[in-house]
Each structure stands twice: as structure tokens, then as C-alpha cells.
Design an enzyme around this catalytic site. Structure first.
Site, PDB file in Angstrom:
ATOM      1  N   ASP A   1       0.831  -1.194   0.000  1.00 43.55           N
ATOM      2  CA  ASP A   1       0.000   0.000   0.000  1.00 43.55           C
ATOM      3  C   ASP A   1       0.874   1.255   0.000  1.00 43.55           C
ATOM      4  O   ASP A   1       1.939   1.273   0.637  1.00 43.55           O
ATOM      5  CB  ASP A   1      -0.876  -0.034   1.265  1.00 43.55           C
ATOM      6  CG  ASP A   1      -1.683   1.227   1.442  1.00 43.55           C
ATOM      7  OD1 ASP A   1      -2.680   1.396   0.738  1.00 43.55           O
ATOM      8  OD2 ASP A   1      -1.267   2.066   2.271  1.00 43.55           O
TER       9      ASP A   1
ATOM     10  N   GLU B   1       1.328  -0.630  -4.885  1.00 47.06           N
ATOM     11  CA  GLU B   1       0.343   0.388  -5.244  1.00 47.06           C
ATOM     12  C   GLU B   1       1.079   1.682  -5.527  1.00 47.06           C
ATOM     13  O   GLU B   1       1.591   2.332  -4.623  1.00 47.06           O
ATOM     14  CB  GLU B   1      -0.675   0.619  -4.137  1.00 47.06           C
ATOM     15  CG  GLU B   1      -1.719   1.633  -4.566  1.00 47.06           C
ATOM     16  CD  GLU B   1      -2.335   2.412  -3.421  1.00 47.06           C
ATOM     17  OE1 GLU B   1      -1.727   2.466  -2.337  1.00 47.06           O
ATOM     18  OE2 GLU B   1      -3.424   2.964  -3.599  1.00 47.06           O
TER      19      GLU B   1
HETATM   20  O1  LIG Z   1      -9.671   8.403   1.253  1.00 49.56           O
HETATM   21  C1  LIG Z   1      -9.036   8.006   2.211  1.00 49.56           C
HETATM   22  C2  LIG Z   1      -8.161   6.797   2.084  1.00 49.56           C
HETATM   23  C3  LIG Z   1      -7.745   6.487   0.850  1.00 49.56           C
HETATM   24  C4  LIG Z   1      -6.941   5.290   0.561  1.00 49.56           C
HETATM   25  C5  LIG Z   1      -6.726   4.277   1.507  1.00 49.56           C
HETATM   26  C6  LIG Z   1      -5.974   3.160   1.149  1.00 49.56           C
HETATM   27  C7  LIG Z   1      -5.418   3.060  -0.118  1.00 49.56           C
HETATM   28  O2  LIG Z   1      -4.687   1.968  -0.497  1.00 49.56           O
HETATM   29  C8  LIG Z   1      -5.627   4.106  -1.045  1.00 49.56           C
HETATM   30  O3  LIG Z   1      -5.087   3.984  -2.277  1.00 49.56           O
HETATM   31  C9  LIG Z   1      -6.378   5.198  -0.704  1.00 49.56           C
HETATM   32  N1  LIG Z   1      -9.065   8.604   3.434  1.00 49.56           N
HETATM   33  C10 LIG Z   1      -9.915   9.784   3.601  1.00 49.56           C
HETATM   34  C11 LIG Z   1     -10.103  10.084   5.079  1.00 49.56           C
HETATM   35  C12 LIG Z   1      -8.816  10.329   5.767  1.00 49.56           C
HETATM   36  C13 LIG Z   1      -8.129   9.285   6.338  1.00 49.56           C
HETATM   37  C14 LIG Z   1      -6.978   9.484   7.084  1.00 49.56           C
HETATM   38  C15 LIG Z   1      -6.555  10.825   7.250  1.00 49.56           C
HETATM   39  O4  LIG Z   1      -5.444  11.050   8.021  1.00 49.56           O
HETATM   40  C16 LIG Z   1      -7.240  11.893   6.662  1.00 49.56           C
HETATM   41  C17 LIG Z   1      -8.372  11.644   5.901  1.00 49.56           C
HETATM   42  C18 LIG Z   1      -9.332  10.987   2.863  1.00 49.56           C
HETATM   43  O5  LIG Z   1     -10.057  11.892   2.568  1.00 49.56           O
HETATM   44  N2  LIG Z   1      -7.988  10.930   2.551  1.00 49.56           N
HETATM   45  C19 LIG Z   1      -7.326  12.033   1.830  1.00 49.56           C
HETATM   46  C20 LIG Z   1      -7.344  11.728   0.316  1.00 49.56           C
HETATM   47  C21 LIG Z   1      -6.861  10.281   0.032  1.00 49.56           C
HETATM   48  O6  LIG Z   1      -5.452  10.177   0.406  1.00 49.56           O
HETATM   49  C22 LIG Z   1      -4.979   8.933   0.804  1.00 49.56           C
HETATM   50  C23 LIG Z   1      -4.190   8.177  -0.046  1.00 49.56           C
HETATM   51  C24 LIG Z   1      -3.779   8.575  -1.381  1.00 49.56           C
HETATM   52  C25 LIG Z   1      -4.645   9.146  -2.311  1.00 49.56           C
HETATM   53  C26 LIG Z   1      -4.189   9.504  -3.577  1.00 49.56           C
HETATM   54  C27 LIG Z   1      -2.859   9.297  -3.922  1.00 49.56           C
HETATM   55  O7  LIG Z   1      -2.369   9.623  -5.167  1.00 49.56           O
HETATM   56  C28 LIG Z   1      -1.994   8.720  -3.005  1.00 49.56           C
HETATM   57  O8  LIG Z   1      -0.705   8.502  -3.381  1.00 49.56           O
HETATM   58  C29 LIG Z   1      -2.440   8.352  -1.740  1.00 49.56           C
HETATM   59  O9  LIG Z   1      -3.679   6.941   0.327  1.00 49.56           O
HETATM   60  C30 LIG Z   1      -3.915   6.438   1.576  1.00 49.56           C
HETATM   61  C31 LIG Z   1      -3.352   5.199   1.900  1.00 49.56           C
HETATM   62  C32 LIG Z   1      -3.585   4.664   3.164  1.00 49.56           C
HETATM   63  O10 LIG Z   1      -3.055   3.465   3.488  1.00 49.56           O
HETATM   64  C33 LIG Z   1      -4.358   5.355   4.102  1.00 49.56           C
HETATM   65  C34 LIG Z   1      -4.928   6.589   3.767  1.00 49.56           C
HETATM   66  O11 LIG Z   1      -5.684   7.266   4.664  1.00 49.56           O
HETATM   67  C35 LIG Z   1      -4.698   7.156   2.494  1.00 49.56           C
HETATM   68  C36 LIG Z   1      -5.263   8.459   2.105  1.00 49.56           C
HETATM   69  O12 LIG Z   1      -5.969   9.103   2.932  1.00 49.56           O
END
Ligand SMILES: O=C(/C=C/c1ccc(O)c(O)c1)N[C@@H](Cc1ccc(O)cc1)C(=O)NCCCOc1c(-c2ccc(O)c(O)c2)oc2cc(O)cc(O)c2c1=O
Ligand SMILES: [Ca+2]
Length: 482
Positions: A193, A230
Site C-alpha cells: 500500500d 500500489e
Molecule cells: O480516502 C481516504 C483513504 C484512501 C486510501 C486508503 C488506502 C489506499 O490503499 C488508497 O489507495 C487510498 N481517506 C480519507 C479520510 C482520511 C483518512 C486518514 C486521514 O489522516 C485523513 C483523511 C481521505 O479523505 N484521505 C485524503 C485523500 C486520500 O489520500 C490517501 C491516499 C492517497 C490518495 C491519492 C494518492 O495519489 C496517493 O498517493 C495516496 O492513500 C492512503 C493510503 C492509506 O493506506 C491510508 C490513507 O488514509 C490514504 C489516504 O488518505
């Protein structure tokens, strides 16, 4: 690290998102094994923060609190039972490994397994990690960092999550200890991840310290774990997926984005004649392919307007194409229903995940979609297995949205996304006989429950795919002749 080590004749993985270990074990024995699935991606098995303030959102599983194998999916004993039963059924297990970060500061310090963490002092006693195991000075990745600053993408916090320093010997030791325990329990590999948020050099060091796969689970001696990283990279970012594709396989996000554009009508299907590296994709052997995943099926993930189960006819068309086409190693998404993009899996009043119900027609209930149990999808898993390592031949198209091609002499598929009927005599590359269309039905006793296609001695057949048919694909292959 680019070989999934599927049992022979199997080709496809399914992501059983948020399933419990006991339910996965049962699904291996009653469905996935018998239907020729190659493997399963499971949700992160390590203890995560329970975020009750947001009603247990799906992304809480991506906020590690320890490497103890205790989550709402089950405990270590249930995990071990699942791996053994699935390997025995011929289905491999791949673990979603969250090693870039620990949790953030959500003010809730109880994990699902009872461990606690003190985010303000950056302390995770159940690992243990302390402040100097994380990158400093503390910084949070800003939007434009993705374009300008590769070092910030790696060394700063992703969405405020505590960013581990994988350059530290101690941290590498803890991560490899966790992953090697899973390997010794019989898993076949890992999804890494948020790989683009870690240095390739650090990942390479970690991969080199991973054990060979456990020969007691049917793996050959010296088999290396399958690793797919990823890396969300649609181009134009400071970090490129090419930095990772030499180490192990990489998730090819362009694939699902382009295939969605073709099957939702934004691009014509005829352009798919050279689908693959000519479209700027990774080499086939390096690519983990999918249409949608757990993140982008909720709309805000990478790739824009991604097809999901919510647009069933187009989605089944795209999935059928993915499974019929030789490029890459495909992964199917298996979802639970959601209206709220934050919602976690179906759960009871105590916060326990509710098991999928299996209906009399073999579909799922209780809020689980189980795309992998849709006939049009599981039948194409069997098609891909029969096609083996044949290439594409005898491509045909009508200059817009009607296409067809053969896989060697093993199988034939046709698609119609025009709003007029496809009714043409085409080369199917198959021996003469009566074949059951595996999309509109299946072979039963000595007949077909769906369309029957009669192939002549010249391999040709009249192919009919109405614009208003229930499905936009037709597929026949060896072994399905009635
Ligand atoms: O939307 C999410 C979660 C998305 C997410 C989770 C797992 C994944 O494998 C993934 O690809 C995305 N999380 C929501 C809620 C959140 C969670 C935690 C936090 O500290 C703040 C907010 C959110 O709105 N997140 C911000 C936008 C998404 O930004 C995240 C990305 C991400 C998005 C786009 C990219 O190009 C990139 O390189 C990374 O990866 C994660 C990986 C994780 O292991 C845990 C995370 O919280 C996230 C993650 O927040
Ligand atoms: Ca990082």
C-alpha cells in the site's frame, strides 16, 4: 517478485474487500477453488485504529496501530485456518501490507485488538515504535508536492498519518518480521500500500529480507513472494512508477481508467485493437490490472470516472474484456454496497462485520455485492484459464463499437457497444461444433441455458449480439461445446 505462484491453470485474483477470514475460507472451498480462481487479496490483517467517531469508515483498516493479527476480520488462529484451507483449495492469499505509516491523530487510542497507542508521543507499544522511528522534521504532504517534490512525497505524512522511516534498520526489522510471519503462515505475497510514499531503495532492502514461500503450502523451493506495489501514477508526477517496476509488479491505474472510458462510451471499442504497452502501460509481466479498486470505486480515487458494479452492463463488459485480453495479471473487485463513500462493511449493533449471505441463485445478500459471483464474471475467469498463454488473433471490428477476437484456437469473444445490433459471420478459430455462450448462460447437462453458437468446419459462425441484449459480450471456448 513478479510471479503470483498461482496453482497451474489459474490466472485471476479477487479482492475480497473487508471479508472475514472464516468467510473467506468457506468461499475458497465452496466457490473460488471449484471455479478456478487463482488467489485472493485480503484486507489488512494487522490491528488498526477503530474510528468510532466516523462510524468505522472503510479506511480505518489503513491506519495501523500494531502488527498483531487481530482485526474485525478475525484473529491469528482464524487467519492461519483461512490460509491453510484456501491453499488446499488451490487458491492463494495475498496480504494488503500497510508499511508506509501508522495511524494519525484521530484521538481514539484503542485498536480493534485492544492495543493502545499514544499519537501525541508517537508511541505504539505493541510493535514497539517510538518517535525516532518516524521521519522528522514532521511535515504533511501538500497537493503540489506530488508534482514538484519526490522527497516530500516519501518523507512527509500522507493525509496526516505518522510516516515511518523505512531507512532505519530497526523499522526495516519490524516490517520484515511482520511480513515474514505472514509468509511462514503460508501467504503467497503482498500488495504494498502507498508504495510511492516510500523510497525504492528502502523497499528493495525490505523485499530482499523476505523469506521464500513456505513449501508446506505447496510452493516450490526458493519461490519468492509475489509483490505488487500500489503506485498511483497517471503521469505528470515527480514520482514515477518506473522507479518501482524493476523491484516488483506495479498496479497499472491507467488500465482501469482507459477501459472505463471505452466501455462507458467516451472512447470507441475499435481503439482497443492495440490495448497494452502501446497505450503507455507497463510491460505485461509488471502490471497488476483492474477496472476498479476499493479506493477509486468510491469516486474520489485515481482515474476519474471509473466503471463499478453500479453501472452493471458496462462494468460486466469491461471486466469481460479484461479477462479475455492477455495483457497483465488481472484483479477483480468484490464489494459491499455503499451510499456513503466513507461507509465501512455491513456491521451489527456491536460493530461486528456481518457475513455475506449466499442466496439460492448463488448471489450474495446482507449488503455484499460479490461481483465475483456474477455469472458473466466468474465464467470469464474460466475463459481466461482456458486461453492460457495464447495471444490475440483474428481481430475484427466494425469501425466503431463492435469488436471480436480469438485467443489462439482456445476461445472467441465479441462485444457490441453500438446502439445497433451486431449480426455478422465471423471467424471463431474454434473446431466445428455447438458452443454455449458463457455470458448469456452456461453449459448444463448436454445443453446451453443461454445462446448456442454453431461453428462450421471453417471455424466461422453467425455472431448475434443485440444492442438491447442483457449483456454486451459473447464468449465461447473449448470445453463448452454442447
Ligand atoms: O480516502 C481516504 C483513504 C484512501 C486510501 C486508503 C488506502 C489506499 O490503499 C488508497 O489507495 C487510498 N481517506 C480519507 C479520510 C482520511 C483518512 C486518514 C486521514 O489522516 C485523513 C483523511 C481521505 O479523505 N484521505 C485524503 C485523500 C486520500 O489520500 C490517501 C491516499 C492517497 C490518495 C491519492 C494518492 O495519489 C496517493 O498517493 C495516496 O492513500 C492512503 C493510503 C492509506 O493506506 C491510508 C490513507 O488514509 C490514504 C489516504 O488518505
Ligand atoms: Ca513515507
Amino acid at each position: 517478485h513478479k510471479d503470483p505462484h498461482y496453482m497451474s491453470g489459474r490466472t485471476t485474483m479477487v479482492h475480497l474487500f473487508e471479508w472475514k477470514w472464516d468467510d473467506i475460507a468457506a468461499e475458497c472451498e465452496r466457490f473460488l477453488g471449484p471455479r478456478g480462481f487463482g488467489g485472493i487479496q485480503i484486507s489488512p490483517p494487522n490491528e488498526n485504529l477503530a474510528i468510532r467517531s466516523r462510524n468505522r469508515p472503510w479506511w480505518e483498516r489503513y491506519q495501523p496501530i500494531s502488527y498483531r493479527l487481530v482485526t474485525r476480520s478475525g484473529n491469528e488462529q482464524q487467519f492461519e485456518n483461512m490460509v491453510r484451507r484456501c491453499n488446499n483449495a488451490g487458491v492463494r492469499i495475498y496480504v494488503d501490507a500497510i508499511i508506509n505509516h501508522m495511524t494519525g491523530t484521530w484521538g481514539e487510542n484503542v485498536g480493534t485488538g485492544g492495543s493502545t497507542a499514544d499519537f501525541n508521543n508517537w508511541y505504539y507499544p505493541a510493535v514497539p515504535y517510538g518517535r525516532n522511528d518516524f521521519n522528522s522534521p514532521q511535515c504533511v504532504i501538500q497537493g503540489n508536492d506530488y508534482q514538484c517534490c519526490a522527497d516530500r512525497v516519501r518523507n512527509c505524512e500522507l493525509s496526516g498519518l505518522k510516516d515511518l522511516n523505512q531507512g532505519s534498520e530497526y523499522v526495516r526489522g519490524k516490517i520484515t518480521e511482520y511480513m515474514n510471519r505472514l509468509i511462514d503462515l503460508g501467504v503467497a505475497g503482498f500488495r504494498i500500500d502507498a508504495a510511492k510514499h516510500m523510497w525504492p531503495g528502502d523497499l528493495s532492502a525490505i523485499y530482499s529480507r523476505l523469506n521464500n514461500l513456505n513449501t508446506n503450502h505447496g510452493f516450490s523451493h526458493g519461490a519468492r513472494p509475489y509483490i505488487y506495489q500500489e503506485v498511483i501514477d497517471l503521469g505528470g508526477e515527480a514520482v514515477s512508477r518506473n522507479e518501482y517496476s524493476s523491484l516488483a509488479a506495479v498496479t497499472e491505474f491507467k488500465y482501469g481508467m482507459e477501459l472505463s472510458r471505452c466501455f462507458n462510451g467516451q472512447n470507441q471499442l475499435r481503439w482497443l485493437v492495440n490495448f497494452g504497452p502501446n497505450w503507455g502501460f507497463l510491460a505485461s509481466n509488471d502490471a497488476l490490472t483492474f477496472v476498479d479498486n476499493h479506493d477509486n470505486q468510491r469516486g474520489h480515487g485515481a482515474g476519474g470516472n471509473i466503471l463499478t458494479h453500479k453501472r452493471a452492463k458496462q462494468y460486466k463488459g469491461a471486466i469481460a474484456f479484461m479477462l479475455a485480453h492477455p495483457y497483465g495479471r488481472p484483479q477483480l473487485m468484490s464489494s459491499f454496497s455503499f451510499h456513503d463513500t466513507e461507509a465501512g462493511p455491513p456491521m451489527d449493533s456491536n460493530g461486528n462485520i456481518i457475513s455475506p449471505a449466499i442466496n439460492s441463485d448463488n448471489t450474495c445478500g446482507n449488503g455484499w455485492v460479490c461481483e465475483h459471483r456474477w455469472r458473466q464474471i466468474y465464467q470469464m475467469v474460466a475463459f481466461r484459464n482456458v486461453a492460457g498463454n495464447t495471444g490475440i488473433n483474428d481481430w475484427w471490428d466494425n469501425g466503431s463499437n463492435q469488436i471480436a477476437f480469438c485467443r489462439g484456437g482456445q476461445g472467441f469473444v465479441a462485444f457490441n457497444n453500438d446502439n445497433w445490433d451486431l449480426n455478422t459471420n465471423l471467424q471463431t478459430c474454434l473446431p466445428a461444433g455447438r458452443y454455449c455462450d458463457v455470458i448469456s448462460g452456461e453449459k448444463r447437462n448436454n445443453g446451453c441455458t443461454g445462446k448456442v453458437i454453431t461453428v462450421g468446419g471453417d471455424g466461422r459462425a453467425q455472431i448475434v449480439l443485440g444492442a438491447n441484449d442483457y449483456d454486451m459480450a459473447l464468449a465461447i471456448h473449448r470445453g463448452q461445446d454442447s
